[in-house]
Design a protein around this motif. Sequence first.
Motif, PDB file in Angstrom:
ATOM      1  N   ILE A  53     -16.131  47.461 -27.616  1.00 54.96           N
ATOM      2  CA  ILE A  53     -15.237  47.636 -26.467  1.00 54.96           C
ATOM      3  C   ILE A  53     -15.584  48.958 -25.792  1.00 54.96           C
ATOM      4  O   ILE A  53     -15.546  50.023 -26.417  1.00 54.96           O
ATOM      5  CB  ILE A  53     -13.761  47.627 -26.909  1.00 54.96           C
ATOM      6  CG1 ILE A  53     -13.466  46.344 -27.707  1.00 54.96           C
ATOM      7  CG2 ILE A  53     -12.851  47.726 -25.698  1.00 54.96           C
ATOM      8  CD1 ILE A  53     -13.752  45.058 -26.968  1.00 54.96           C
ATOM      9  N   PHE A  91      -9.052  43.861 -33.397  1.00 62.99           N
ATOM     10  CA  PHE A  91      -9.556  45.130 -32.857  1.00 62.99           C
ATOM     11  C   PHE A  91      -9.592  46.191 -33.956  1.00 62.99           C
ATOM     12  O   PHE A  91      -8.619  46.369 -34.698  1.00 62.99           O
ATOM     13  CB  PHE A  91      -8.657  45.589 -31.704  1.00 62.99           C
ATOM     14  CG  PHE A  91      -8.987  46.963 -31.184  1.00 62.99           C
ATOM     15  CD1 PHE A  91     -10.112  47.180 -30.416  1.00 62.99           C
ATOM     16  CD2 PHE A  91      -8.162  48.049 -31.486  1.00 62.99           C
ATOM     17  CE1 PHE A  91     -10.419  48.452 -29.932  1.00 62.99           C
ATOM     18  CE2 PHE A  91      -8.450  49.317 -31.001  1.00 62.99           C
ATOM     19  CZ  PHE A  91      -9.584  49.516 -30.234  1.00 62.99           C
ATOM     20  N   THR A  92     -10.722  46.908 -34.041  1.00 60.66           N
ATOM     21  CA  THR A  92     -10.865  48.024 -34.981  1.00 60.66           C
ATOM     22  C   THR A  92     -11.206  49.276 -34.184  1.00 60.66           C
ATOM     23  O   THR A  92     -12.272  49.342 -33.560  1.00 60.66           O
ATOM     24  CB  THR A  92     -11.988  47.753 -36.000  1.00 60.66           C
ATOM     25  OG1 THR A  92     -11.723  46.526 -36.677  1.00 60.66           O
ATOM     26  CG2 THR A  92     -12.079  48.888 -37.012  1.00 60.66           C
ATOM     27  N   ILE A 152      -4.953  48.758 -25.347  1.00 58.67           N
ATOM     28  CA  ILE A 152      -5.354  49.206 -26.688  1.00 58.67           C
ATOM     29  C   ILE A 152      -5.631  50.717 -26.710  1.00 58.67           C
ATOM     30  O   ILE A 152      -5.923  51.271 -27.768  1.00 58.67           O
ATOM     31  CB  ILE A 152      -6.584  48.410 -27.193  1.00 58.67           C
ATOM     32  CG1 ILE A 152      -7.691  48.324 -26.138  1.00 58.67           C
ATOM     33  CG2 ILE A 152      -6.163  47.004 -27.586  1.00 58.67           C
ATOM     34  CD1 ILE A 152      -8.702  49.380 -26.185  1.00 58.67           C
ATOM     35  N   VAL A 186     -14.745  44.509 -31.888  1.00 57.21           N
ATOM     36  CA  VAL A 186     -14.132  43.188 -32.037  1.00 57.21           C
ATOM     37  C   VAL A 186     -15.204  42.245 -32.559  1.00 57.21           C
ATOM     38  O   VAL A 186     -16.278  42.137 -31.964  1.00 57.21           O
ATOM     39  CB  VAL A 186     -13.572  42.667 -30.694  1.00 57.21           C
ATOM     40  CG1 VAL A 186     -13.232  41.190 -30.798  1.00 57.21           C
ATOM     41  CG2 VAL A 186     -12.349  43.455 -30.268  1.00 57.21           C
ATOM     42  N   LEU A 236      -8.986  45.461 -23.551  1.00 57.08           N
ATOM     43  CA  LEU A 236     -10.182  44.947 -24.216  1.00 57.08           C
ATOM     44  C   LEU A 236     -11.254  44.510 -23.219  1.00 57.08           C
ATOM     45  O   LEU A 236     -12.403  44.278 -23.604  1.00 57.08           O
ATOM     46  CB  LEU A 236      -9.815  43.755 -25.114  1.00 57.08           C
ATOM     47  CG  LEU A 236      -8.999  44.073 -26.378  1.00 57.08           C
ATOM     48  CD1 LEU A 236      -8.631  42.786 -27.097  1.00 57.08           C
ATOM     49  CD2 LEU A 236      -9.772  44.996 -27.298  1.00 57.08           C
ATOM     50  N   TRP A 241      -7.611  38.977 -30.395  1.00 55.64           N
ATOM     51  CA  TRP A 241      -8.887  39.414 -30.966  1.00 55.64           C
ATOM     52  C   TRP A 241      -8.641  40.518 -31.996  1.00 55.64           C
ATOM     53  O   TRP A 241      -7.816  41.406 -31.769  1.00 55.64           O
ATOM     54  CB  TRP A 241      -9.816  39.929 -29.870  1.00 55.64           C
ATOM     55  CG  TRP A 241     -10.169  38.894 -28.854  1.00 55.64           C
ATOM     56  CD1 TRP A 241      -9.595  38.705 -27.637  1.00 55.64           C
ATOM     57  CD2 TRP A 241     -11.184  37.889 -28.968  1.00 55.64           C
ATOM     58  NE1 TRP A 241     -10.171  37.657 -26.977  1.00 55.64           N
ATOM     59  CE2 TRP A 241     -11.162  37.130 -27.787  1.00 55.64           C
ATOM     60  CE3 TRP A 241     -12.101  37.559 -29.963  1.00 55.64           C
ATOM     61  CZ2 TRP A 241     -12.022  36.065 -27.561  1.00 55.64           C
ATOM     62  CZ3 TRP A 241     -12.963  36.502 -29.753  1.00 55.64           C
ATOM     63  CH2 TRP A 241     -12.922  35.762 -28.556  1.00 55.64           C
ATOM     64  N   GLY A 262     -13.871  50.889 -29.639  1.00 48.33           N
ATOM     65  CA  GLY A 262     -13.457  50.009 -30.717  1.00 48.33           C
ATOM     66  C   GLY A 262     -14.401  48.839 -30.866  1.00 48.33           C
ATOM     67  O   GLY A 262     -15.334  48.652 -30.067  1.00 48.33           O
ATOM     68  N   GLU A 303      -4.594  42.536 -34.234  1.00 49.17           N
ATOM     69  CA  GLU A 303      -5.002  41.538 -33.251  1.00 49.17           C
ATOM     70  C   GLU A 303      -4.265  41.762 -31.939  1.00 49.17           C
ATOM     71  O   GLU A 303      -3.043  41.948 -31.930  1.00 49.17           O
ATOM     72  CB  GLU A 303      -4.732  40.126 -33.786  1.00 49.17           C
ATOM     73  CG  GLU A 303      -5.583  39.771 -35.000  1.00 49.17           C
ATOM     74  CD  GLU A 303      -5.576  38.290 -35.290  1.00 49.17           C
ATOM     75  OE1 GLU A 303      -4.701  37.581 -34.739  1.00 49.17           O
ATOM     76  OE2 GLU A 303      -6.448  37.824 -36.055  1.00 49.17           O
ATOM     77  N   TYR A 304      -5.041  41.734 -30.840  1.00 50.67           N
ATOM     78  CA  TYR A 304      -4.485  42.007 -29.506  1.00 50.67           C
ATOM     79  C   TYR A 304      -5.084  41.017 -28.512  1.00 50.67           C
ATOM     80  O   TYR A 304      -6.243  40.606 -28.638  1.00 50.67           O
ATOM     81  CB  TYR A 304      -4.806  43.443 -29.064  1.00 50.67           C
ATOM     82  CG  TYR A 304      -4.278  44.498 -29.999  1.00 50.67           C
ATOM     83  CD1 TYR A 304      -3.005  45.043 -29.814  1.00 50.67           C
ATOM     84  CD2 TYR A 304      -5.035  44.954 -31.077  1.00 50.67           C
ATOM     85  CE1 TYR A 304      -2.514  46.023 -30.677  1.00 50.67           C
ATOM     86  CE2 TYR A 304      -4.556  45.923 -31.946  1.00 50.67           C
ATOM     87  CZ  TYR A 304      -3.296  46.446 -31.740  1.00 50.67           C
ATOM     88  OH  TYR A 304      -2.803  47.403 -32.595  1.00 50.67           O
TER      89      TYR A 304
END
Length: 570
Positions: A147, A118-119, A172, A137, A187, A116, A135, A165-166
């Motif tokens: 998240i 992730f930011t 994370i 997604v 996540l 996914w 974060g 991407e994780y």
Amino acid sequence: MSARTIRISGPVVVCDHAEQFAMGDRVAVGKVGLIGEVIRLTPTECFLQVYEDTTELFIGEPVTGSGSALAVELGPGLLTTIYDGIQRPLALIQEQLGASILQGAQAPALSRTQAWPFTPQQEIGTQLSGGAIIGLVQETPSVCHKILLPPGLAGQLVHIAEPGEYTLENPIARISCANGQEHPVYLYHRWPVRIKRPVQQRLSPDLPLITGQRIIDTLFPIAKGGTAAMPGGFGTGKTVTQHNLAKWCDADIIIYIGCGERGNEITGVLEDFPQLRDPRTGRPLIERTVMIANTSNMPVAAREASIYTGITIAEYFRDQGLDVALMADSTSRWAEALREISGRLEEMPAEEGFPAYLPSRTAEFYERAGRVRTLADETGSVTAIGAVSPPGGDFSEPVTLHTQRFVKAYWMLDKNLAYARFFPAIHPLESYSEYESDLAQWWEKVSPGWQRDRDELVGLLIAADQLKGIVRILGEEGLSDHQRKTLMAERVVKEGFLQQSAFSPKDRFASPEKQACLLRVIIWRIRALLEDTTPAREAFAKFKLNELIRLKDELGSDETEKILAWQKVQ
């Protein structure tokens, strides 16, 4: 010593060595590991509710506790997925095992292999508390998934992943707690289904959930975070109405629970939802939908759990600051599952064989709805709409009566209206909503005078219903000219305002502005009709009532000025 089964009664299994278990523990029963939950403890025996078929389970098979409660996985991947009552993904199980769910079948609720994007939204060194947003997604084109730090976990953020991407198994973030221990953050996280997720504050239900159905929004409105019951006999349109609400209501997320309904009916839902277009985005509606399917031929105990699975997922999206609409179809089948399990436990039955705790369980479910200030200081809501299927259309049976006690909107579906192809088949006099006074201020901003017009419309329906009693005894000849006009006006209200066609491009959804304008024009025209001295037989044509009835289909929600122009038509 390991615990062993000593009695088996359908979905209820009894084992020994009760000291090894706690109430609510999730357990694995038998050699194949059937999923179960501890529901009663005595000094020597442990009673288990098994969520799978116990056929071929023998006395003396092992029972293993997990040390944790029955829980669901919450994170990216929930949307577009179809689960059973205990959050097993049905599509994945079908790929692995075929069309039938074999005993002990297991599959992760959320994919462990999908990556996914992730930011991060927090900086290292920040003090965070449970529920904080760490974060984002982009789960689907329609929904950005936030998240959350699991509730109950708090401390300093000592690590957060770079944008990328994780998978769900990649940490994370890491949190350093007050005791010096560091906890990884993923996540996703798990949450027990029978425990409410915490919130910061519960808010007043003063914003309407716009459904686009005039009989609901104008006569019997429901607030965001509200509760509603939709009782109706067989064939009155409960499922169709819920589908319509799911498609058109202004909720961000839809949770649909098919609880104990017929397999072919659930199949229709599963086939239709992926094909429905979201009117807000033009994309598939399934992109903001979670579906839980537990048909009548599935194990009865899982039917009882499906309601809690659905409401827990709804609370999770609410905690992200989203408005969630939960549709439960039907809570009667859930109550029947309670009755069967209670009978297996040999508990003292109450009304019609239902357990004495039916009212408290019903209240417990509906109380989890609400509009709240979340732990992340966001505003979110869960609106719970439960269909009720009273046997034989008997609205005095226990499930309907107890549900009516705990909800504030009651939409009674009438079989006579349904058989006359009147949609939605909600009875305009037997239904009610306690949210009307809370939402009147909002509607007055949309259309000043809305409350007066609405009250006048309700008064007209009541007066016409009383006149019908006279007609049944004396015939229409016993009515005065004014009374005949009142019955004419009722026809205009029912056919020109309350009735809607799901196939009408301009009327399958009515915006609040269109609803208010139609209401104003119809009430204005009816006032003129009732005050005029023209004989009733000529009044219908003089006041162009047929054209007024067709107005809803000819003018859409973006043509309110043309609707209001009808006030000037003589």
